[in-house]
Design an enzyme around this catalytic site. Structure first.
Site, PDB file in Angstrom:
ATOM      1  N   PHE A 172      48.127 109.781   7.058  1.00 37.07           N
ATOM      2  CA  PHE A 172      47.098 109.905   7.954  1.00 37.07           C
ATOM      3  C   PHE A 172      47.072 111.112   8.800  1.00 37.07           C
ATOM      4  O   PHE A 172      48.053 111.622   9.112  1.00 37.07           O
ATOM      5  CB  PHE A 172      47.423 108.436   8.992  1.00 37.07           C
ATOM      6  CG  PHE A 172      46.098 108.260   9.809  1.00 37.07           C
ATOM      7  CD1 PHE A 172      45.027 107.574   9.034  1.00 37.07           C
ATOM      8  CD2 PHE A 172      45.971 108.557  10.902  1.00 37.07           C
ATOM      9  CE1 PHE A 172      43.933 107.323   9.760  1.00 37.07           C
ATOM     10  CE2 PHE A 172      44.901 108.105  11.821  1.00 37.07           C
ATOM     11  CZ  PHE A 172      43.766 107.438  11.308  1.00 37.07           C
ATOM     12  N   ASP A 200      55.323 105.037   8.293  1.00 39.11           N
ATOM     13  CA  ASP A 200      54.091 104.621   9.167  1.00 39.11           C
ATOM     14  C   ASP A 200      53.838 103.426   8.562  1.00 39.11           C
ATOM     15  O   ASP A 200      53.134 103.281   7.376  1.00 39.11           O
ATOM     16  CB  ASP A 200      53.236 105.703   9.041  1.00 39.11           C
ATOM     17  CG  ASP A 200      52.058 105.465  10.042  1.00 39.11           C
ATOM     18  OD1 ASP A 200      51.795 104.303  10.289  1.00 39.11           O
ATOM     19  OD2 ASP A 200      51.259 106.441  10.596  1.00 39.11           O
ATOM     20  N   TYR A 217      46.701  96.962  16.251  1.00 34.03           N
ATOM     21  CA  TYR A 217      45.364  96.720  16.392  1.00 34.03           C
ATOM     22  C   TYR A 217      44.332  96.485  15.021  1.00 34.03           C
ATOM     23  O   TYR A 217      43.492  96.403  14.966  1.00 34.03           O
ATOM     24  CB  TYR A 217      44.686  97.548  17.042  1.00 34.03           C
ATOM     25  CG  TYR A 217      44.849  99.338  16.777  1.00 34.03           C
ATOM     26  CD1 TYR A 217      44.100  99.745  15.831  1.00 34.03           C
ATOM     27  CD2 TYR A 217      45.492  99.906  17.656  1.00 34.03           C
ATOM     28  CE1 TYR A 217      44.295 100.960  15.447  1.00 34.03           C
ATOM     29  CE2 TYR A 217      45.595 101.209  17.275  1.00 34.03           C
ATOM     30  CZ  TYR A 217      45.160 101.971  15.967  1.00 34.03           C
ATOM     31  OH  TYR A 217      45.250 103.143  15.843  1.00 34.03           O
ATOM     32  N   LYS A 218      45.323  96.859  13.822  1.00 32.11           N
ATOM     33  CA  LYS A 218      44.582  96.522  12.812  1.00 32.11           C
ATOM     34  C   LYS A 218      45.159  95.081  12.263  1.00 32.11           C
ATOM     35  O   LYS A 218      44.270  94.256  12.609  1.00 32.11           O
ATOM     36  CB  LYS A 218      45.190  97.470  11.523  1.00 32.11           C
ATOM     37  CG  LYS A 218      44.974  98.968  12.132  1.00 32.11           C
ATOM     38  CD  LYS A 218      45.396 100.003  10.951  1.00 32.11           C
ATOM     39  CE  LYS A 218      45.447 101.348  11.265  1.00 32.11           C
ATOM     40  NZ  LYS A 218      43.999 101.904  11.901  1.00 32.11           N
ATOM     41  N   ARG A 278      35.563 101.542   2.511  1.00 29.74           N
ATOM     42  CA  ARG A 278      36.848 100.696   2.427  1.00 29.74           C
ATOM     43  C   ARG A 278      36.348  99.442   2.926  1.00 29.74           C
ATOM     44  O   ARG A 278      35.628  99.108   3.869  1.00 29.74           O
ATOM     45  CB  ARG A 278      37.469 101.426   3.539  1.00 29.74           C
ATOM     46  CG  ARG A 278      38.404 102.851   3.273  1.00 29.74           C
ATOM     47  CD  ARG A 278      39.533 103.167   4.241  1.00 29.74           C
ATOM     48  NE  ARG A 278      39.242 102.721   5.604  1.00 29.74           N
ATOM     49  CZ  ARG A 278      40.185 102.782   6.590  1.00 29.74           C
ATOM     50  NH1 ARG A 278      41.233 103.264   6.187  1.00 29.74           N
ATOM     51  NH2 ARG A 278      39.939 102.489   7.891  1.00 29.74           N
TER      52      ARG A 278
END
Length: 427
Positions: free
Chosen positions: A129, A208, A233-234, A387
């Protein structure tokens, strides 16, 4: 695992009816006529979180006021960390919730490089990322010109060349920093193998877990990982900007020290001493006062993951993502779509990327339908990736079926051509 799919609505309905996790869908706020396939970016709102936030604000903040620090708030970073530890294969006292993923990565990389003095290389990959790479680049500016980052490459844009990665890990490697699940392609690493390669050269391994925690089984202890960071938060459904977490194995906790010496990381913060003394456990990686409402609001989503069981979630995720790829190959390949994710389920996380030169406008057509069509929400990642986040707590086979058929309709009618190519600020 049986992955025999059928390209019919009846097949989707049958699998939804037989889904042992189906009842979890009722525990989320789902807007009418909406199919949400972006839980890999922002999880949906658990209904319990709505009630919980009301209690936090009205009773704890409103009525109990500052007494809530002792009643509810002070222990939350550790208590919530221990819950996340159950999801990522860590022990109690090895995970703490604080700050953002970027800040936590800064803390751990800085601490690791200090411990690995004399080793001047960090290894990562081109799929990591971007914020992770930015943090690494910034730290190396501080460390000096002798430090460098080397990135493993991808030959196909879907998976990392593992031989290239292995060759880049040398005796000069201080730290290997990788995303367990790649944010674009959903490529999933073998964490045990990667950690073994790092340790063979005396490097530390940092993962990560932002696109992995709550979506794929993670066992940090079994893999031998040294460090990890991740967001809530995912797939953990903690809410926008919810605090992140970090992991430091017990064997390293007395050897690593946070470069951000905030008062909540002090051994006795409410003695208000003038000289900092780091806490003797994972708390040393706390910094300033935690954002209490956001911190506590993350708990219901984490509880749902624990209740459902990560292996059950993974089993459903594999079937849903495989079904999407099966339908896309059958109905969309003739329109120029191709898969941007690994074909094998054991090399794929819980989201799927479909690639198309008009990906951005197709994505806009899904999100902004006409004539009462369902609003379908994926997201877009440059240059051509749409996605589709599979969140087994609330995603269904019928939604996958409807999404692929809607894509087919958009292409047949060329609906995407009515949308501008100009990107929104958030894609």
């Amino acid at each position: 695992m049986n992955l025999n799919f059928e390209a019919t609505a009846e097949f989707a309905l049958k699998n939804d009816k037989n889904d042992p996790l189906q009842h979890f869908r009722e525990r989320f706020f789902i807007p009418d006529n909406t199919i949400y396939l972006d839980g890999n970016s922002l999880g949906m709102l658990p209904l319990k979180t709505k009630e919980f936030i009301a209690d936090i604000t009205e009773k704890q903040w409103g009525t109990d006021l500052i007494e809530s620090w002792n009643k509810h708030w002070y222990e939350m970073p550790v208590r919530l960390g221990d819950k996340i530890a159950q999801i990522i294969g860590a022990k109690p006292g090895e995970v703490i919730v604080s700050d953002s993923t970027s800040v936590n990565l800064y803390k751990l990389v800085h601490a690791a490089l200090k411990l690995q003095k004399g080793k001047t290389t960090i290894v990562s990959d081109v799929f990591n990322f971007p914020t992770d790479l930015y943090i690494l680049q910034g730290i190396l500016k501080e460390k000096g010109p002798e430090y460098k980052i080397v990135l493993a490459e991808s030959a196909d844009g879907v998976s990392i060349d593992l031989q290239d990665l292995k060759e880049k890990i040398t005796n000069d490697t201080a730290l290997v920093v990788l995303s367990l699940v790649a944010f674009k392609s959903s490529f999933l690493y073998d964490s045990e193998k990667m950690t073994e390669w790092a340790h063979e050269k005396g490097a530390l391994m940092l993962w990560d877990l932002s696109h992995a925690a709550g979506a794929v089984p993670v066992d940090l202890e079994k893999s031998g990982a040294d460090l990890a960071v991740g967001c809530t938060y995912k797939f953990l459904n903690g809410g926008p900007g919810a605090p992140a977490f970090l992991y430091v194995g017990k064997k390293l906790q007395d050897k690593l020290f946070s470069p951000i010496q905030g008062w909540f990381g002090d051994n006795r913060p409410f003695q208000f001493k003038l000289k900092y003394e780091p806490a003797l456990d994972i708390r040393k990686f706390l910094a300033g006062t935690p954002p209490v409402i956001s911190l506590m609001a993350a708990e219901p989503g984490i509880d749902l993951i624990i209740e459902a069981g990560i292996n059950n979630l993974r089993s459903k995720s594999i079937k849903l993502s495989g079904y999407l790829l099966f339908l896309a190959d059958k109905f969309l390949s003739s329109f120029g779509f191709s898969s941007g994710s690994p074909a094998g389920w054991n090399s794929r996380g819980s989201h799927v990327s479909l690639k198309h030169p008009e990906g951005y406008r197709i994505c806009q057509a899904l999100i902004n339908p006409k004539n009462q069509k369902p609003k379908i929400i994926p997201d877009f990642r440059e240059p051509d990736n749409i996605r589709f986040g599979i969140t087994p707590l609330y995603s269904s086979f019928t939604e996958i079926w409807q999404t692929v058929n809607r894509l087919k309709e958009i292409m047949e009618l060329k609906e995407y051509q009515s949308f501008t190519k100009t990107r929104n600020s958030v894609t």
